[in-house]
Motif scaffolding. Structure first.
Motif, PDB file in Angstrom:
ATOM      1  N   GLU A 145      44.535  38.907  35.308  1.00 56.52           N
ATOM      2  CA  GLU A 145      43.855  39.978  35.351  1.00 56.52           C
ATOM      3  C   GLU A 145      42.493  39.554  35.889  1.00 56.52           C
ATOM      4  OE1 GLU A 145      41.871  43.299  32.396  1.00 56.52           O
ATOM      5  OE2 GLU A 145      43.590  42.127  31.732  1.00 56.52           O
ATOM      6  N   TRP A 172      42.473  39.504  39.685  1.00 60.63           N
ATOM      7  CA  TRP A 172      42.346  40.706  40.198  1.00 60.63           C
ATOM      8  C   TRP A 172      40.884  41.280  39.974  1.00 60.63           C
ATOM      9  CZ3 TRP A 172      44.621  44.314  42.689  1.00 60.63           C
ATOM     10  CH2 TRP A 172      44.388  45.723  42.491  1.00 60.63           C
ATOM     11  N   ALA A 173      40.335  41.006  38.898  1.00 61.44           N
ATOM     12  CA  ALA A 173      38.553  41.184  38.709  1.00 61.44           C
ATOM     13  C   ALA A 173      37.796  40.702  39.825  1.00 61.44           C
ATOM     14  CB  ALA A 173      38.189  41.095  37.502  1.00 61.44           C
ATOM     15  N   ILE A 230      38.697  42.301  43.298  1.00 66.96           N
ATOM     16  CA  ILE A 230      38.162  43.516  43.462  1.00 66.96           C
ATOM     17  C   ILE A 230      36.423  43.393  43.750  1.00 66.96           C
ATOM     18  CG2 ILE A 230      37.609  45.929  42.247  1.00 66.96           C
ATOM     19  CD1 ILE A 230      40.343  45.738  41.552  1.00 66.96           C
ATOM     20  N   THR A 231      35.994  42.828  42.707  1.00 65.03           N
ATOM     21  CA  THR A 231      34.282  42.565  42.915  1.00 65.03           C
ATOM     22  C   THR A 231      34.088  41.953  43.987  1.00 65.03           C
ATOM     23  OG1 THR A 231      34.447  42.455  40.401  1.00 65.03           O
ATOM     24  CG2 THR A 231      32.441  41.530  41.543  1.00 65.03           C
ATOM     25  N   GLY A 259      31.096  46.568  42.347  1.00 65.89           N
ATOM     26  CA  GLY A 259      32.367  45.807  42.156  1.00 65.89           C
ATOM     27  C   GLY A 259      32.829  46.002  40.573  1.00 65.89           C
ATOM     28  N   LEU A 260      32.119  45.645  39.890  1.00 63.92           N
ATOM     29  CA  LEU A 260      32.200  45.694  38.558  1.00 63.92           C
ATOM     30  C   LEU A 260      32.820  47.107  37.816  1.00 63.92           C
ATOM     31  CD1 LEU A 260      29.738  43.498  36.924  1.00 63.92           C
ATOM     32  CD2 LEU A 260      32.113  42.968  37.312  1.00 63.92           C
ATOM     33  N   TYR A 276      36.416  47.687  39.487  1.00 62.14           N
ATOM     34  CA  TYR A 276      37.439  46.687  38.653  1.00 62.14           C
ATOM     35  C   TYR A 276      37.650  47.642  37.281  1.00 62.14           C
ATOM     36  CZ  TYR A 276      39.198  43.959  35.109  1.00 62.14           C
ATOM     37  OH  TYR A 276      39.843  43.263  34.202  1.00 62.14           O
ATOM     38  N   VAL A 277      36.548  47.967  36.577  1.00 65.02           N
ATOM     39  CA  VAL A 277      36.626  48.967  35.204  1.00 65.02           C
ATOM     40  C   VAL A 277      37.735  49.879  35.344  1.00 65.02           C
ATOM     41  CG1 VAL A 277      35.564  49.969  33.383  1.00 65.02           C
ATOM     42  CG2 VAL A 277      34.797  47.673  34.134  1.00 65.02           C
ATOM     43  N   SER A 282      39.561  50.850  37.897  1.00 63.81           N
ATOM     44  CA  SER A 282      41.158  50.656  38.455  1.00 63.81           C
ATOM     45  C   SER A 282      41.947  49.834  37.346  1.00 63.81           C
ATOM     46  CB  SER A 282      41.175  49.456  39.702  1.00 63.81           C
ATOM     47  OG  SER A 282      40.502  48.164  39.274  1.00 63.81           O
ATOM     48  N   ALA A 283      41.248  48.844  36.450  1.00 65.64           N
ATOM     49  CA  ALA A 283      42.078  48.586  35.176  1.00 65.64           C
ATOM     50  C   ALA A 283      42.545  49.556  34.376  1.00 65.64           C
ATOM     51  CB  ALA A 283      40.968  47.558  34.674  1.00 65.64           C
TER      52      ALA A 283
END
Length: 116
Positions: A2, A5-6, A9-10, A37-38, A41-42, A44-45
């Motif tokens: 994870e 992944w973060a 994406i970021t 980016g953050l 990510y949030v 998409s998570a």
């Protein structure tokens, strides 16, 4: 996994925002790239955990949607009012836009709170 992944994406969003910054200041573009980016990510998570039915509270997705919609209403109305030709003074336009955006954001948060 994870964490990777973060980071991916970021870094991708950050790079894209900084490359397409136009006439923005480099510092502001970097801050906007990091923030976007953050956020991506949030979101998409949350979406991926809902799709694959992992251990994620359902209220988190609802809270993120409510927050993003309210912030979108706030800044959308603010920028819309600030771009109008009247009143002529820029500070007055932004103050009026901030007031209208604040009202729009509070209305959206109230709608989400009443529907919960």
């Amino acid at each position: 996994m994870e964490f990777l992944w973060a980071m991916a994406i970021t870094a991708g969003m950050w790079t894209w925002v900084v490359k397409s910054r136009g006439e923005w200041n480099l510092v502001l573009a970097n801050l906007a790239g990091l923030g976007s980016g953050l956020i991506v990510y949030v979101v998409s998570a949350v979406v991926l955990e809902d799709v694959f039915d992992l251990e994620n509270p359902k209220n988190l997705a609802y809270s993120i949607i409510a927050l993003m919609t309210s912030l979108g209403a706030l800044f959308g109305v603010w920028m819309w009012i600030a771009s109008q030709p009247q009143p002529e003074h820029a500070v007055a336009r932004h103050l009026l836009g901030a007031l209208g955006g604040l009202v729009a954001g509070v209305v959206m948060m109230s709608i989400f709170a009443l529907n919960d």
